[in-house]
Design an enzyme around this catalytic site. Structure first.
Site, mmCIF file in Angstrom:
data_model
loop_
_atom_site.group_PDB
_atom_site.id
_atom_site.type_symbol
_atom_site.label_atom_id
_atom_site.label_comp_id
_atom_site.label_asym_id
_atom_site.label_seq_id
_atom_site.Cartn_x
_atom_site.Cartn_y
_atom_site.Cartn_z
ATOM 1 N N CYS A 194 5.678 6.273 22.649
ATOM 2 C CA CYS A 194 6.636 5.192 23.127
ATOM 3 C C CYS A 194 6.714 4.121 22.259
ATOM 4 O O CYS A 194 7.754 2.929 22.212
ATOM 5 C CB CYS A 194 6.446 4.909 24.583
ATOM 6 N N SER A 219 -4.463 -2.524 -0.257
ATOM 7 C CA SER A 219 -3.475 -3.356 0.415
ATOM 8 C C SER A 219 -3.901 -4.554 0.765
ATOM 9 O O SER A 219 -4.657 -4.654 1.893
ATOM 10 C CB SER A 219 -2.935 -2.386 1.650
ATOM 11 N N GLY A 246 0.988 -1.176 0.228
ATOM 12 C CA GLY A 246 0.127 0.000 -0.251
ATOM 13 C C GLY A 246 0.895 1.269 -0.052
ATOM 14 O O GLY A 246 0.566 2.277 -0.683
ATOM 15 N N HIS A 281 -3.191 -7.249 2.031
ATOM 16 C CA HIS A 281 -2.838 -7.906 3.544
ATOM 17 C C HIS A 281 -3.574 -7.451 4.715
ATOM 18 O O HIS A 281 -3.588 -7.860 5.738
ATOM 19 C CB HIS A 281 -1.457 -7.923 3.883
#
Ligand SMILES: Cc1ncc(COP(=O)(O)O)c(C=O)c1O
Ligand SMILES: Cc1ncc(COP(=O)(O)O)c(C=O)c1O
Lengths: 151, 404, 404, 151
Positions: B328, B200, B72, B202
């Site tokens: 994070c 895309s 993608g 997947h």
């Protein structure tokens, strides 16, 4: 917590952190507060992703008899503060002031490069707690000055 | 041990039928589609079959409008940069929203370094683009309008047909990033007036290693990966036949089963949000309320006073796979752009968790996730100095219209 | 019916062990390597394992120097354009040879349209680059020397270590296109002094859908596919895990078996050329004589007075898969560039056939190919007005030092 | 040739050309030369990839009684010349002059877009052969003129 299954957690290759770090994250040592703490340090900011608060109990002979932490932050921040409290427990103020972020990283068996700042924060939190103690006990100021001088 | 996968936005398992369909294309039929012999011609036929499957699913006027890329991200790069290079003689201005996927945002940023200019229209607090803002941004230099169909972080479904209408009126090429939408939301490139649209596979039970760019016959596009003359000269490089075969079938199956899959997802999505909001205090939903304006698989929440990575790790330890837009968690230590541009408080962005449901998740799994997640939040709050400060009344909640 | 595959340059079958190794990564382990949960971390570990396999095979100083792309073509584009964009502040001049693969040649041509300049050093009649020509082309503006290791059309093995030495002396980034060499020729990136080197696993019994770029720590490179921060920020887009897993294993196996495979190939290669040159008149070999300066799999010939596509189609009808550099075979109707730049007569370029052997071809297959090919040539010559003109003495052979 | 196996060749989807084209390529009609041809046309150049030579036998009443081709070129060039000879056989010169490349393409059931030029070459070869005949038989020149006029 029952549902944290160690067979997953402990397979090193499927973890972002090594087993020591994971252990300190999942089973943090010294988590909490101390009633009547002699020194409390809080560093970091939520906006930056981490806040660490370390509370120390310091006996009259200048030994750290107990340490606690509270941390808002990622796994390595929690593990770093857990390890930092372990490292300073039983040490004298002088000794504790010498604990560096590298000592924390080494004791944890290493941290990913992007997470080294967590250990820095842990060092700073310890220093801040000791500073607080010194502020409350100006008679011990010489120690801190000596250390600052060295740094 | 229980395993619950709620990160279908990041990838999905390849369906058994799709897997079966791919198998012969590794060791038995291994030809290069450019080759002029049985092996090669077989690969060529497979390519064309897959083009047909994609073409039909998105109501493309013809299979030749389907181009294969490797993912993608590459399809998005091709759409954005390919348009820019093809049309730079006409103008160098691009319009996009502030909430695009990094593959669009960073492609545009790259073009800006090369002398193109861009206008990023803001999204509102639920992530919606106002089509009129797009219209207002158009200049005589504008060569491309690029928006997403559904937002990858918070599931906002954009009014793409309205934007397409504006593009059509102004004769500007219109690119729709449908990488998170295809397979889940209905796509009709003609009704959307899309010049270009990316997919895309997947993300809908197809394989990794293939992306798709629909390119309307009239759309102007330059290649960005140069070399041989594969994909009608729009994308050089040996085609990944097994993934293309698998992707085409996954698309066909997704389209056939779409309504069934989606109506189930909607129930799970509501149940999950209901459970979380009932069991956990100081949690907020990011993006539109579940319903027709929100991707049926996505649930994006922020739990206050705790950080996302810890939640993710504890979820993983409980066998639950989720994602987070927290800084994070990201390797570049930046919070997800979407969370910033919808104006989410920075501490809520830190506490972000993204659940993406899949067609095989069950009610029992949702129950397990809700109860586990409540425990995880509780545990991290016990560790959090912010929670302590909040309990003591030193700080207050930043969740708007504060719940409970 | 007999089937003989002699087009291993265009693609190879995936080895059984490689296939087996890929299988779990479709439906069982399907995580996105960027995700922070068991599925994701498993994918991340697989990526790293594959990096190690490639790293060892090419004697890279560390696995982090291995970057994954979608194919050899993309790796070449990344090497060339990525260097150009990273170093454009230093200079804008690129040196390459006239006989590069289109993925290198066309990447450079694209950069030229963006204001870069290039010097293309000539190759001799066997396709060899003279390293001193490279040295002579260096200017203070030169930022990249790009050459291939083995030529994709005629198998010429370049003196890459000598070129690397020149690059090192002048502190210029050196890129080696090893997409046709890896798995067949020994590669030591340190001895070659390569800053960048590309591989294509589907050329050595690995899968399609993955390419590799070795990037020395010190090499400067900009990303060309923008988006997320995969591959250390050098290549965005969800990694194709099954292909990366398979590619790594194929590399390891190719390296372990390289000498065995190659010594067999050399025998087959000699046998094939001996057979063809004995059985067929007016046939010439393009590129170096089989031996240490030629890729062991490649045999490139031209049969005079007939055209390549017809030969290809009749070969296919006889169950033989081969390739051709003839313009009629190419979708863009251009003869292979290599044939032009070695100065091959244009009618010989039209009659071009490329055989690429594989590790599983047999002596019997070679016999069959020789006898079938002789019949095919005979048949097409019967149809050819040029052959007739030649027989009548109206035209003469253009093969230098005319055989027979 | 025995080793051209039709199960391969005839599966349309695994061929660059349709079955009619493949059939004319593999079993070309009218391949060869004509002794005492009345008109011979040769067009194209090896450098461009194709040479086509068409030989015609034309009877006194202006009918093409026989046609042959020789071709250096790709599959579609061979098939186009084979089909072109089939199309003109039995036709009058006038009729043959009207045979276009489109007739050849249609009779072949279509050619890939990049191969259309082969059919153009076949048309030109026929025209060239008829031209040659006219040159040898100036009394028929009017026919060609009429046709050129139309074009
Ligand atoms: C909206 C959107 N665009 C593009 C992409 C990139 O797709 P890929 O991961 O196949 O490169 C994604 C994936 O997260 C997405 O959600
Ligand atoms: C020397 C060379 N470079 C690059 C490539 C392109 O590789 P891929 O087909 O994997 O894109 C090839 C393939 O033919 C090649 O031989």
């Amino acid at each position: 917590m029952r549902f944290f299954h160690t067979e997953n957690i402990m397979a090193e290759e499927y973890n972002p952190y090594n087993p020591i770090v994971m252990d300190h994250f999942l089973n943090p040592r010294n988590m909490g507060d101390l009633e009547d703490a002699d020194g409390i340090g809080e560093v970091g900011a939520a906006a930056c992703g981490d806040i660490m608060k370390i509370s120390l109990k310091i006996s009259d002979d200048g030994k750290i008899s107990d340490a606690r932490f509270k941390t808002f932050g990622c796994g390595s921040a929690i593990a770093s503060s857990s390890m930092a409290t372990e490292l300073v427990k039983g040490k004298t103020i002088e000794e504790a002031l010498k604990v560096t972020n590298k000592n924390v990283v080494d004791a944890l068996g290493g941290l990913p490069p992007v997470k080294i700042h967590c250990s820095v924060l842990a060092e700073e939190a310890i220093k801040a707690a000791l500073d607080d103690y010194i502020k409350r006990h100006p008679e011990k100021a010489a120690l801190v000055a000596a250390n600052n001088h060295k740094a | 041990m229980i395993k619950v996968y709620l990160d279908h936005q990041s990838s999905t398992p390849v369906l058994p039928q799709v897997y079966e369909a791919m198998l012969p294309w590794f060791s038995e039929y291994y030809g290069n589609a450019s080759a002029l012999h049985e092996q090669g011609l077989r690969a060529r036929a497979a390519l064309n079959q897959s083009r047909k499957q994609f073409s039909e699913a998105i109501h493309s006027p013809d299979p030749e409008s389907i181009l294969f890329t490797s993912c993608g991200t590459e399809a998005n790069n091709l759409a954005v940069k390919g348009t820019a290079y093809a049309l730079q003689h006409k103008g160098k201005h691009i319009i996009l929203s502030t909430a695009e996927h990094p593959s669009v945002e960073n492609s545009v940023a790259f073009l800006e370094r090369q002398g193109f200019t861009a206008t990023r229209v803001s999204v509102n607090s639920e992530g919606f683009i106002n089509p009129e803002d797009i219209r207002a941004a158009i200049t005589p230099e504008t060569i491309l309008i690029a928006t997403h169909y559904a937002n990858h972080d918070i599931g906002t479904i954009q009014p793409v047909a309205q934007i397409g209408e504006i593009a059509r009126e102004h004769k500007i090429q219109f690119f729709v990033d449908a990488a998170f939408s295809a397979g889940w939301l209905p796509i009709n490139v003609q009704e959307m007036n899309a010049s270009l649209l990316s997919l895309s596979p997947h993300r809908f039970y197809g394989p990794k290693g293939v992306g798709v760019l629909y390119k309307n016959r009239k759309a102007r596009l330059s290649s960005i990966i140069h070399g041989g003359i594969q994909e009608n000269n729009f994308r050089s490089g040996t085609e990944n036949i097994p993934a293309i075969v698998g992707g085409g079938l996954a698309m066909e199956l997704a389209e056939n089963e779409r309504e069934t899959r989606v109506s189930r997802l909607r129930v799970l999505q509501e149940k999950l949000w209901k459970g979380l909001s009932e069991q956990i205090s100081y949690i907020c939903l990011n993006g539109p309320v579940p319903g027709e304006n929100r991707h049926p698989a996505n649930l994006n929440v922020s739990t206050e006073f705790i950080e996302g990575e810890g939640q993710l790790l504890l979820c993983n330890a409980a066998g639950i796979a989720v994602a987070s837009g927290s800084s994070c968690v990201s390797k570049n230590l930046k919070s997800s752009l979407t969370l910033t541009v919808i104006g989410l408080d920075i501490t809520l962005a830190q506490g972000n968790i993204i659940f993406t449901l899949g067609k095989d998740n069950t009610f029992e799994e949702i129950d397990y996730v809700v109860s586990s997640f409540a425990k995880i939040v509780e545990r991290l709050r016990q560790m959090s100095p912010m929670w302590e400060a909040f309990q003591k009344g030193n700080i207050s909640s930043v969740i708007p219209g504060n719940p409970k």
